[in-house]
Design a protein around this motif. Structure first.
Motif, PDB file in Angstrom:
ATOM      1  N   GLY A   1       5.165  -4.178   6.671  1.00  0.00           N
ATOM      2  CA  GLY A   1       4.476  -4.213   7.328  1.00  0.00           C
ATOM      3  C   GLY A   1       3.853  -5.416   7.444  1.00  0.00           C
ATOM      4  N   GLY A   2       3.454  -5.829   8.477  1.00  0.00           N
ATOM      5  CA  GLY A   2       2.733  -7.561   8.824  1.00  0.00           C
ATOM      6  C   GLY A   2       1.565  -7.500   9.913  1.00  0.00           C
ATOM      7  N   GLY A   3       0.570  -7.334   9.433  1.00  0.00           N
ATOM      8  CA  GLY A   3      -0.450  -6.984   9.736  1.00  0.00           C
ATOM      9  C   GLY A   3      -1.757  -7.296   8.737  1.00  0.00           C
ATOM     10  N   LEU A   4      -2.905  -7.613   8.777  1.00  0.00           N
ATOM     11  CA  LEU A   4      -4.021  -7.857   8.093  1.00  0.00           C
ATOM     12  C   LEU A   4      -3.826  -7.668   6.535  1.00  0.00           C
ATOM     13  CD1 LEU A   4      -6.282  -9.930   7.582  1.00  0.00           C
ATOM     14  CD2 LEU A   4      -7.471  -7.824   7.565  1.00  0.00           C
ATOM     15  N   ALA A   5      -3.301  -6.530   6.367  1.00  0.00           N
ATOM     16  CA  ALA A   5      -2.989  -5.899   4.673  1.00  0.00           C
ATOM     17  C   ALA A   5      -2.331  -6.213   4.382  1.00  0.00           C
ATOM     18  CB  ALA A   5      -3.070  -4.411   4.992  1.00  0.00           C
ATOM     19  N   GLY A   6      -0.950  -5.940   5.023  1.00  0.00           N
ATOM     20  CA  GLY A   6       0.808  -6.436   4.499  1.00  0.00           C
ATOM     21  C   GLY A   6       0.590  -8.112   4.470  1.00  0.00           C
ATOM     22  N   LEU A   7      -0.204  -8.953   5.671  1.00  0.00           N
ATOM     23  CA  LEU A   7      -0.216 -11.004   5.297  1.00  0.00           C
ATOM     24  C   LEU A   7      -1.119 -10.918   4.035  1.00  0.00           C
ATOM     25  CD1 LEU A   7      -0.248 -11.870   8.883  1.00  0.00           C
ATOM     26  CD2 LEU A   7       1.707 -11.847   7.054  1.00  0.00           C
TER      27      LEU A   7
ATOM     28  N   TYR B   1       2.597   0.230  -4.141  1.00  0.00           N
ATOM     29  CA  TYR B   1       1.274   0.335  -3.951  1.00  0.00           C
ATOM     30  C   TYR B   1       0.935   0.387  -2.703  1.00  0.00           C
ATOM     31  CZ  TYR B   1       1.310  -1.599  -8.823  1.00  0.00           C
ATOM     32  OH  TYR B   1       1.664  -1.959 -10.302  1.00  0.00           O
ATOM     33  N   GLY B   2      -0.313   0.124  -1.936  1.00  0.00           N
ATOM     34  CA  GLY B   2      -0.900   0.720  -1.005  1.00  0.00           C
ATOM     35  C   GLY B   2      -1.981  -1.220  -0.379  1.00  0.00           C
ATOM     36  N   ALA B   3      -2.409  -0.865   0.908  1.00  0.00           N
ATOM     37  CA  ALA B   3      -3.480  -1.516   0.807  1.00  0.00           C
ATOM     38  C   ALA B   3      -3.629  -1.111   3.503  1.00  0.00           C
ATOM     39  CB  ALA B   3      -3.217  -3.003   1.020  1.00  0.00           C
ATOM     40  N   GLY B   4      -5.045  -0.984   2.839  1.00  0.00           N
ATOM     41  CA  GLY B   4      -5.190  -1.132   4.001  1.00  0.00           C
ATOM     42  C   GLY B   4      -4.899   0.420   4.917  1.00  0.00           C
ATOM     43  N   GLU B   5      -4.814   0.970   6.699  1.00  0.00           N
ATOM     44  CA  GLU B   5      -5.453   2.405   7.088  1.00  0.00           C
ATOM     45  C   GLU B   5      -4.258   3.168   6.215  1.00  0.00           C
ATOM     46  OE1 GLU B   5      -5.802   3.797  11.553  1.00  0.00           O
ATOM     47  OE2 GLU B   5      -5.537   1.737  11.092  1.00  0.00           O
ATOM     48  N   VAL B   6      -2.553   2.841   5.908  1.00  0.00           N
ATOM     49  CA  VAL B   6      -1.750   3.281   5.385  1.00  0.00           C
ATOM     50  C   VAL B   6      -2.511   4.531   4.141  1.00  0.00           C
ATOM     51  CG1 VAL B   6      -0.872   1.991   3.509  1.00  0.00           C
ATOM     52  CG2 VAL B   6       0.193   4.397   4.579  1.00  0.00           C
ATOM     53  N   CYS B   7      -3.529   4.354   3.484  1.00  0.00           N
ATOM     54  CA  CYS B   7      -4.255   4.460   2.252  1.00  0.00           C
ATOM     55  C   CYS B   7      -5.770   5.267   2.445  1.00  0.00           C
ATOM     56  CB  CYS B   7      -4.711   3.510   0.898  1.00  0.00           C
ATOM     57  SG  CYS B   7      -3.383   2.453   0.527  1.00  0.00           S
ATOM     58  N   GLY B   8      -5.855   6.391   1.687  1.00  0.00           N
ATOM     59  CA  GLY B   8      -7.080   7.372   1.739  1.00  0.00           C
ATOM     60  C   GLY B   8      -7.768   6.952   0.838  1.00  0.00           C
ATOM     61  N   GLY B   9      -9.075   7.425   0.865  1.00  0.00           N
ATOM     62  CA  GLY B   9     -10.162   7.599   0.121  1.00  0.00           C
ATOM     63  C   GLY B   9     -11.137   6.310  -0.456  1.00  0.00           C
ATOM     64  N   VAL B  10     -10.924   5.369   0.437  1.00  0.00           N
ATOM     65  CA  VAL B  10     -12.472   4.371   0.770  1.00  0.00           C
ATOM     66  C   VAL B  10     -13.503   4.823   1.725  1.00  0.00           C
ATOM     67  CG1 VAL B  10     -12.793   1.544   1.703  1.00  0.00           C
ATOM     68  CG2 VAL B  10     -10.277   2.764   0.699  1.00  0.00           C
ATOM     69  N   HIS B  11     -12.841   5.380   2.768  1.00  0.00           N
ATOM     70  CA  HIS B  11     -13.923   5.638   4.020  1.00  0.00           C
ATOM     71  C   HIS B  11     -14.064   6.911   3.752  1.00  0.00           C
ATOM     72  CE1 HIS B  11     -12.707   2.355   6.032  1.00  0.00           C
ATOM     73  NE2 HIS B  11     -11.779   1.946   5.459  1.00  0.00           N
ATOM     74  N   GLY B  12     -14.158   8.390   3.314  1.00  0.00           N
ATOM     75  CA  GLY B  12     -14.419   9.090   3.289  1.00  0.00           C
ATOM     76  C   GLY B  12     -14.017  10.092   4.440  1.00  0.00           C
ATOM     77  N   ALA B  13     -14.986  10.767   5.396  1.00  0.00           N
ATOM     78  CA  ALA B  13     -14.761  11.414   6.556  1.00  0.00           C
ATOM     79  C   ALA B  13     -15.442  10.686   7.588  1.00  0.00           C
ATOM     80  CB  ALA B  13     -15.617  13.369   6.017  1.00  0.00           C
ATOM     81  N   ASN B  14     -15.888  10.247   7.442  1.00  0.00           N
ATOM     82  CA  ASN B  14     -16.112   8.681   8.599  1.00  0.00           C
ATOM     83  C   ASN B  14     -15.574   7.617   8.540  1.00  0.00           C
ATOM     84  OD1 ASN B  14     -17.193   8.528  11.217  1.00  0.00           O
ATOM     85  ND2 ASN B  14     -18.379   7.634  10.443  1.00  0.00           N
ATOM     86  N   ARG B  15     -15.857   6.267   9.011  1.00  0.00           N
ATOM     87  CA  ARG B  15     -15.106   4.826   8.281  1.00  0.00           C
ATOM     88  C   ARG B  15     -17.180   4.217   9.471  1.00  0.00           C
ATOM     89  NH1 ARG B  15     -13.967   0.577  10.542  1.00  0.00           N
ATOM     90  NH2 ARG B  15     -13.054   1.460  12.042  1.00  0.00           N
ATOM     91  N   LEU B  16     -17.698   3.740   8.762  1.00  0.00           N
ATOM     92  CA  LEU B  16     -18.562   2.650   8.938  1.00  0.00           C
ATOM     93  C   LEU B  16     -17.764   1.404   9.974  1.00  0.00           C
ATOM     94  CD1 LEU B  16     -21.742   2.697   6.779  1.00  0.00           C
ATOM     95  CD2 LEU B  16     -21.210   3.689   8.902  1.00  0.00           C
ATOM     96  N   GLY B  17     -18.093   1.304  11.008  1.00  0.00           N
ATOM     97  CA  GLY B  17     -17.533   0.149  12.039  1.00  0.00           C
ATOM     98  C   GLY B  17     -17.392  -1.373  10.246  1.00  0.00           C
ATOM     99  N   GLY B  18     -16.689  -1.652  11.245  1.00  0.00           N
ATOM    100  CA  GLY B  18     -16.774  -3.898   9.721  1.00  0.00           C
ATOM    101  C   GLY B  18     -15.714  -2.944   9.442  1.00  0.00           C
TER     102      GLY B  18
ATOM    103  N   GLU C   1     -11.573  -3.519   4.472  1.00  0.00           N
ATOM    104  CA  GLU C   1      -9.795  -3.221   3.740  1.00  0.00           C
ATOM    105  C   GLU C   1      -8.859  -3.809   3.070  1.00  0.00           C
ATOM    106  OE1 GLU C   1      -8.694   1.377   3.141  1.00  0.00           O
ATOM    107  OE2 GLU C   1      -9.333   1.055   5.522  1.00  0.00           O
ATOM    108  N   ALA C   2      -8.706  -3.987   4.277  1.00  0.00           N
ATOM    109  CA  ALA C   2      -7.170  -4.481   4.150  1.00  0.00           C
ATOM    110  C   ALA C   2      -7.445  -5.849   3.627  1.00  0.00           C
ATOM    111  CB  ALA C   2      -7.363  -5.186   5.637  1.00  0.00           C
ATOM    112  N   VAL C   3      -7.937  -6.569   3.748  1.00  0.00           N
ATOM    113  CA  VAL C   3      -8.585  -7.995   2.818  1.00  0.00           C
ATOM    114  C   VAL C   3      -8.419  -7.629   1.247  1.00  0.00           C
ATOM    115  CG1 VAL C   3      -9.206 -10.163   2.729  1.00  0.00           C
ATOM    116  CG2 VAL C   3      -9.094  -9.390   4.756  1.00  0.00           C
ATOM    117  N   VAL C   4      -9.457  -6.408   1.129  1.00  0.00           N
ATOM    118  CA  VAL C   4      -9.949  -6.264  -0.080  1.00  0.00           C
ATOM    119  C   VAL C   4      -8.802  -5.685  -1.260  1.00  0.00           C
ATOM    120  CG1 VAL C   4     -11.357  -5.193  -2.073  1.00  0.00           C
ATOM    121  CG2 VAL C   4     -12.528  -6.082  -0.152  1.00  0.00           C
TER     122      VAL C   4
END
Length: 537
Positions: free
Chosen positions: A12-18, A362-379, A384-387
């Motif tokens: 993956g070559g987006g923000l999480a991958g880079l 391992y995983g990072a970014g939108e391919v992963c679950g558990g960070v946001h639960g049932a809804n994601r807040l803007g921003g 998440e991708a960077v952290v």
């Protein structure tokens, strides 16, 4: 079969991958990053509005964690939420250290409040000459340059067909290049950063390469998934005069939604309206207006007349200029916005370092679950991708287990098929999910969707070729990921966050927890089980 060897393989070559690639390389590992298109210039980061959650000096980790956990309707992984909040300040420092320029007013970062957040903590990159339609380039291009400077190797135009296993460990991946040649990508550790699955749906603002590959790849490698029923529909997909995602910071700064009669309809379902409503609440309210015949075509009006002039001249200057070029004065005319699949809250189960339930993966970014639960807040998506990109990269670089995985190509099958037939099958799959697993769902619709899915899957299996091509492999992965969405949505008998069931319209405490999906025996149906929520301490 040709092969490439590396310590850490990033897919993956987006923000999480880079970010993951940079972190692993800084930790001393040899890193190979592969993606279907061009690194830094493809994937959803490219078209992101640019909203990035930060942690201002007068804010707190606890405050951000509380907002994130509550915004996710209290079913996110508390440890991941805490990790996200604790990493916010360093994430901003990391981006700036890689050359990302953030928008400042009088020398200070301009933080705005996004609906769902209790305070102003959302910042934005400085666009410069970058068009507002591709604002994400302000993030990815500096990181791409930094990765190249560090010596990260890149291979673009590769379609990953499956992850390679050596016993219980993932040992790299098997990929197909554009000419049809197989390539063994051998690695001590593999990081999935393939993004979400927006293009599994007919109505989506995602780029064309975001087809849910990572979910199927992870599941088939033995990794568990979670929260696959929670699909975020963006409530401000521009329809006229521009077809771009409009930032939800607008709602915190005075913008409101109106139906064809000029009514501010969100007040009927959310006390306080736009400044406090989540994206799930906005999307469901828009869907109800459209069903009642109160929309404008496929959307509703977005009233921007109350946006303060100073913000229009700074934070929103590129957007205002674009609207005016298209004949819409935001102070006097109302653009129309509609619904589009925007983000997947669910994905691969990970720990606080991005580790999956399978060693070596391992995983990072939108391919992963558990960070946001049932809804994601803007921003929170870019954050998440960077952290987690940084944490996954650093942990993957520490892997020292030498492995020799199995890289045999998939077995040949029957044909023939045409590109037109395959394209038609993909279109039918997207319509199926849009119709039966959309904003509002039902038992009847989901059962019909699964029945149609089985027909499409049978057809696709009958088309397997002696000479596989990337388009066919991508379609096969799309089908497997789509089944997970349908099964999870069918299993959750309540309405929570972005999952809305018209036959179970209420939130039910008995369903406070997540649905975990694991691979079945052989090619059998995935196993879905409910895991009660672990509440934060």
């Amino acid at each position: 079969m040709e092969s490439m060897q590396t310590d850490v393989l990033v897919i993956g070559g987006g923000l999480a991958g880079l970010t993951a690639a940079i972190a692993a390389r800084r930790a001393g590992a040899e890193v190979l990053l592969v993606c279907k298109r061009r690194p830094g210039r493809s994937g959803n980061t490219l078209i992101a509005a640019g909203n990035l959650t930060s942690l201002p000096e007068d804010d707190s980790v606890e405050g951000l964690a509380i907002d994130t956990f509550g915004g996710g309707r209290e079913i996110a992984d508390p440890t991941l939420v805490r990790t996200l909040a604790e990493g916010a300040a360093e994430a901003v420092d990391f981006l700036q250290g890689c050359g990302v320029r953030l928008l400042r007013v009088d020398g200070r970062l301009q933080a705005r409040r996004v609906p769902g957040h209790s305070r102003a903590r959302t910042i934005f990159p400085e666009l410069g000459a970058v068009p507002v339609q591709t604002a994400g380039l302000t993030l990815t291009l500096p990181l791409l340059a930094e990765a190249r400077r560090l010596g990260v190797r890149f291979a673009e135009g590769l379609m990953v067909a499956r992850l390679a296993r050596n016993g219980e460990r993932v040992a790299g991946a098997l990929a197909l290049d554009g000419s049809g040649g197989w390539l063994a990508l051998r690695a001590r550790a593999t990081i999935l950063a393939t993004g979400g699955g927006g293009r599994l749906y007919a109505g989506s603002n995602n780029t064309r390469d975001i087809t849910g590959d990572g979910y199927a790849l992870a599941l088939e490698a033995g990794a568990a998934l979670r929260d696959m029923e929670f699909i975020q529909f963006h409530p401000a997909m521009g329809l006229t005069p521009v077809r771009i995602i409009l930032p939800t910071t607008l709602f915190g700064d005075g913008a409101v939604l109106r139906n064809r009669y000029g009514e501010r309809f969100l007040l009927n379902s959310v006390t306080g309206g736009e400044p406090v409503a989540g994206r799930d609440e906005m999307s469901q309210a828009i869907d109800r207006e459209l069903r009642a015949g109160k929309g404008i075509g496929e959307g509703v009006y977005l009233d921007l007349s109350q946006i303060p002039a100073d913000l229009a001249a700074t934070r929103y200057a590129p957007l205002w200029a674009l609207l005016r070029r298209r004949g819409c004065d935001p102070a006097q005319n109302m653009p129309t916005v509609g619904l589009a699949v925007h983000f997947f809250m669910g994905g691969m189960v990970i720990d606080s370092h991005g580790g999956s339930t399978v060693p070596g993966l391992y995983g990072a970014g939108e391919v992963c679950g558990g960070v946001h639960g049932a809804n994601r807040l803007g921003g929170n998506a870019l954050l998440e991708a960077v952290v987690f990109g940084r944490r996954a990269g650093a942990r993957a670089a520490a892997e020292r287990t030498e492995t020799a995985g199995v890289f045999d190509p998939p077995p040949a099958g029957n044909g023939p098929w045409t590109v037109e037939e395959l394209t038609g099958l993909r279109a039918a799959l997207r319509q199926l999910l849009w119709r039966h697993a959309g904003v509002i769902r039902s038992a009847e619709g989901l059962a019909a969707g699964l029945a149609q899915w089985r027909e499409l899957d049978d057809t696709c299996r009958s088309w397997r070729l002696a000479e596989p091509v990337p388009l066919f492999l991508e379609t096969s992965l799309m089908l497997r990921s789509a089944r997970c969405i349908l099964l999870a949505a069918q299993a959750r008998l309540e309405s929570r966050g972005a999952h809305c069931r018209e036959d179970y319209p209420m939130l039910d405490d008995e369903w406070r927890g997540h649905l975990r999906i694991e691979s079945g025996v052989g090619e059998g149906e995935p196993v879905v089980r409910f895991v009660p929520q672990e509440l934060p301490e």
